[in-house]
Design a protein around this motif. Structure first.
Motif, PDB file in Angstrom:
ATOM      1  N   ASP A  80       0.829  -1.214   0.000  1.00 16.09           N
ATOM      2  CA  ASP A  80       0.000   0.000   0.000  1.00 16.09           C
ATOM      3  C   ASP A  80       0.862   1.262   0.000  1.00 16.09           C
ATOM      4  OD1 ASP A  80      -2.199  -1.627  -0.081  1.00 16.09           O
ATOM      5  OD2 ASP A  80      -3.198  -0.746   1.640  1.00 16.09           O
ATOM      6  N   ILE A  81       1.914   1.227  -0.779  1.00 15.10           N
ATOM      7  CA  ILE A  81       2.729   2.416  -0.982  1.00 15.10           C
ATOM      8  C   ILE A  81       2.001   3.373  -1.925  1.00 15.10           C
ATOM      9  CG2 ILE A  81       5.005   3.248  -1.710  1.00 15.10           C
ATOM     10  CD1 ILE A  81       4.960   1.464   0.814  1.00 15.10           C
ATOM     11  N   ILE A  82       1.097   2.834  -2.733  1.00 12.91           N
ATOM     12  CA  ILE A  82       0.321   3.617  -3.693  1.00 12.91           C
ATOM     13  C   ILE A  82      -1.140   3.701  -3.250  1.00 12.91           C
ATOM     14  CG2 ILE A  82       1.832   2.950  -5.597  1.00 12.91           C
ATOM     15  CD1 ILE A  82      -0.266   0.863  -6.400  1.00 12.91           C
ATOM     16  N   VAL A  83      -1.916   4.451  -4.002  1.00 13.49           N
ATOM     17  CA  VAL A  83      -3.376   4.490  -3.839  1.00 13.49           C
ATOM     18  C   VAL A  83      -3.990   4.093  -5.174  1.00 13.49           C
ATOM     19  CG1 VAL A  83      -5.411   5.904  -3.365  1.00 13.49           C
ATOM     20  CG2 VAL A  83      -3.278   6.344  -2.128  1.00 13.49           C
ATOM     21  N   THR A  84      -4.874   3.110  -5.175  1.00 10.68           N
ATOM     22  CA  THR A  84      -5.556   2.720  -6.414  1.00 10.68           C
ATOM     23  C   THR A  84      -7.016   3.121  -6.342  1.00 10.68           C
ATOM     24  OG1 THR A  84      -5.781   0.500  -5.453  1.00 10.68           O
ATOM     25  CG2 THR A  84      -4.030   0.818  -7.049  1.00 10.68           C
ATOM     26  N   LYS A  85      -7.353   4.106  -7.152  1.00  8.70           N
ATOM     27  CA  LYS A  85      -8.744   4.537  -7.316  1.00  8.70           C
ATOM     28  C   LYS A  85      -8.890   4.861  -8.794  1.00  8.70           C
ATOM     29  CE  LYS A  85      -9.526   6.541  -2.750  1.00  8.70           C
ATOM     30  NZ  LYS A  85      -9.865   7.773  -2.004  1.00  8.70           N
ATOM     31  N   GLY A  86      -9.424   3.913  -9.574  1.00  5.71           N
ATOM     32  CA  GLY A  86      -9.358   4.086 -11.002  1.00  5.71           C
ATOM     33  C   GLY A  86      -7.900   4.007 -11.425  1.00  5.71           C
ATOM     34  N   ARG A  87      -7.512   4.732 -12.426  1.00  6.31           N
ATOM     35  CA  ARG A  87      -6.098   4.787 -12.810  1.00  6.31           C
ATOM     36  C   ARG A  87      -5.311   5.433 -11.679  1.00  6.31           C
ATOM     37  NH1 ARG A  87      -4.420   1.590 -16.683  1.00  6.31           N
ATOM     38  NH2 ARG A  87      -2.817   3.068 -17.343  1.00  6.31           N
ATOM     39  N   THR A  88      -4.146   4.906 -11.414  1.00  6.43           N
ATOM     40  CA  THR A  88      -3.402   5.377 -10.254  1.00  6.43           C
ATOM     41  C   THR A  88      -2.036   5.912 -10.659  1.00  6.43           C
ATOM     42  OG1 THR A  88      -2.682   4.744  -8.036  1.00  6.43           O
ATOM     43  CG2 THR A  88      -2.315   3.147  -9.773  1.00  6.43           C
ATOM     44  N   SER A  89      -1.521   6.830  -9.869  1.00  3.13           N
ATOM     45  CA  SER A  89      -0.191   7.379 -10.107  1.00  3.13           C
ATOM     46  C   SER A  89       0.849   6.524  -9.378  1.00  3.13           C
ATOM     47  CB  SER A  89      -0.120   8.817  -9.592  1.00  3.13           C
ATOM     48  OG  SER A  89       1.224   9.280  -9.620  1.00  3.13           O
ATOM     49  N   LEU A  90       1.959   6.277 -10.045  1.00  4.65           N
ATOM     50  CA  LEU A  90       3.059   5.522  -9.450  1.00  4.65           C
ATOM     51  C   LEU A  90       4.246   6.429  -9.133  1.00  4.65           C
ATOM     52  CD1 LEU A  90       3.013   2.428 -11.853  1.00  4.65           C
ATOM     53  CD2 LEU A  90       1.799   2.691  -9.675  1.00  4.65           C
ATOM     54  N   ARG A  91       4.091   7.727  -9.348  1.00  6.69           N
ATOM     55  CA  ARG A  91       5.213   8.663  -9.247  1.00  6.69           C
ATOM     56  C   ARG A  91       5.876   8.633  -7.882  1.00  6.69           C
ATOM     57  NH1 ARG A  91       6.095  13.326  -6.920  1.00  6.69           N
ATOM     58  NH2 ARG A  91       3.908  13.557  -6.290  1.00  6.69           N
ATOM     59  N   VAL A  92       5.095   8.792  -6.820  1.00  8.97           N
ATOM     60  CA  VAL A  92       5.666   8.891  -5.473  1.00  8.97           C
ATOM     61  C   VAL A  92       6.386   7.597  -5.107  1.00  8.97           C
ATOM     62  CG1 VAL A  92       5.128   9.142  -3.023  1.00  8.97           C
ATOM     63  CG2 VAL A  92       4.011  10.623  -4.700  1.00  8.97           C
ATOM     64  N   ALA A  93       5.733   6.470  -5.358  1.00  5.85           N
ATOM     65  CA  ALA A  93       6.319   5.174  -4.995  1.00  5.85           C
ATOM     66  C   ALA A  93       7.613   4.917  -5.759  1.00  5.85           C
ATOM     67  CB  ALA A  93       5.317   4.057  -5.257  1.00  5.85           C
ATOM     68  N   LEU A  94       7.596   5.122  -7.078  1.00 11.42           N
ATOM     69  CA  LEU A  94       8.774   4.809  -7.879  1.00 11.42           C
ATOM     70  C   LEU A  94       9.927   5.764  -7.587  1.00 11.42           C
ATOM     71  CD1 LEU A  94       7.204   3.807 -11.310  1.00 11.42           C
ATOM     72  CD2 LEU A  94       8.052   2.329  -9.486  1.00 11.42           C
TER      73      LEU A  94
END
Length: 288
Positions: A80-94
């Motif tokens: 749960d490093i990301i948030v998935t709601k519809g399409r999700t951003s991976l910027r912060v995690a990556l």
């Protein structure tokens, strides 16, 4: 009288909102010491869970600095490093993992948000596979129902819990974990005398994790219970369980231990009261 009560309630609400806004960015670094005869050489690990795209300063500079100050032997991500709601951003995690993998061994397991990209492929397309590939290309070890060694004495296993284990509960009963489930998913626990760490996102099934053979289970998912009340603990989990003891802290069953992180972020219910975001430092020590 009613006007005074309404004004007082409104004032209290504003104070709580301001406090919550402060706490969401008030990183707390907390240490847990674990001792076992299976640990042959002392190690320091950090455990990240439930960041949910939160940032402590620009590009998570304060989180990175906190980890660098510890200079761990490894970084464990419980999901749960990301948030998935519809399409999700991976910027912060990556961005965070790019920084960490350049400096430390990094082991990543999935939480329900990472797994949701796989469960709901029609919504997310190949985003799960792209995320996993990006992590591997950086040098992270992705533990999707698999294990890896850290040194010669620490075995780390990540289990992808099925979607049914994350269903909303409200006042009902949680789904039980059938005997043998973990062995079917990840095989047997370490059998060569290794110290077995299990990254299992939900802490609800500590009995099953301990039976399987996890010396140390690392979980999160509950965000510390959102609001923590002294003497009562966390108020509510994301699955709408109330005053659950396992919301945060260290729990033991004989020689087996579970550490439940309060997490580093929030989503949907963006509130933290008496519940600062937590970076867990694990001091693994040889002996009892």
């Amino acid at each position: 009288m009613w006007k005074r009560a309404a004004a007082a309630a409104g004032g209290l609400g504003l104070i709580c909102l301001a406090r919550s806004q402060y706490e969401r960015k008030a990183l707390s670094v907390e240490t847990v010491e674990i001792r076992s005869d299976k640990i042959r050489s002392d190690k320091t690990l950090v455990f990240l869970s439930d960041l949910h795209d939160n940032e402590f300063g620009p590009d998570n500079v304060r989180l990175k600095e906190a980890i660098d100050k510890i200079h761990p032997d490894g970084v464990l991500s419980g999901g749960d490093i990301i948030v998935t709601k519809g399409r999700t951003s991976l910027r912060v995690a990556l961005s965070l993992f790019s920084y960490l993998t350049a400096r430390y061994p990094v082991y990543c397991a999935n939480g329900n948000h990472e797994s949701r990209m796989r469960w709901k492929r029609k919504t997310y397309g190949g985003q799960y596979e792209r995320y996993q590939k990006a992590l591997r290309d950086m040098g992270a070890v992705c533990l999707e129902d698999s294990s890896a060694m850290l040194g010669e004495d620490i075995r780390i296993t990540g289990v992808d819990l099925g979607e049914k284990f994350y269903k909303k509960i409200f006042f009902g009963r949680p789904v039980s974990m059938e005997r043998g489930y973990l062995e079917k998913k990840v095989g047997k626990a370490g059998e060569q005398g290794e110290f077995q760490i299990l990254l299992a996102h939900s802490p609800l099934y500590f009995d099953a994790y301990a039976r399987w053979g996890a010396d140390l289970t690392l979980s999160g998912h509950y965000h510390g219970g959102t609001i923590r009340i002294p003497g009562l603990g966390g108020v509510m989990t994301p699955q709408y369980q109330f005053f659950l003891p396992q919301c945060a802290g260290t729990f033991r069953k004989g020689e087996k231990t579970m550490v439940v992180s309060r997490g580093l972020g929030t989503h949907s219910i963006n509130i933290r009261l008496n519940n600062r975001p937590q970076l867990v430092v694990l001091r693994l020590r040889s002996g009892k």
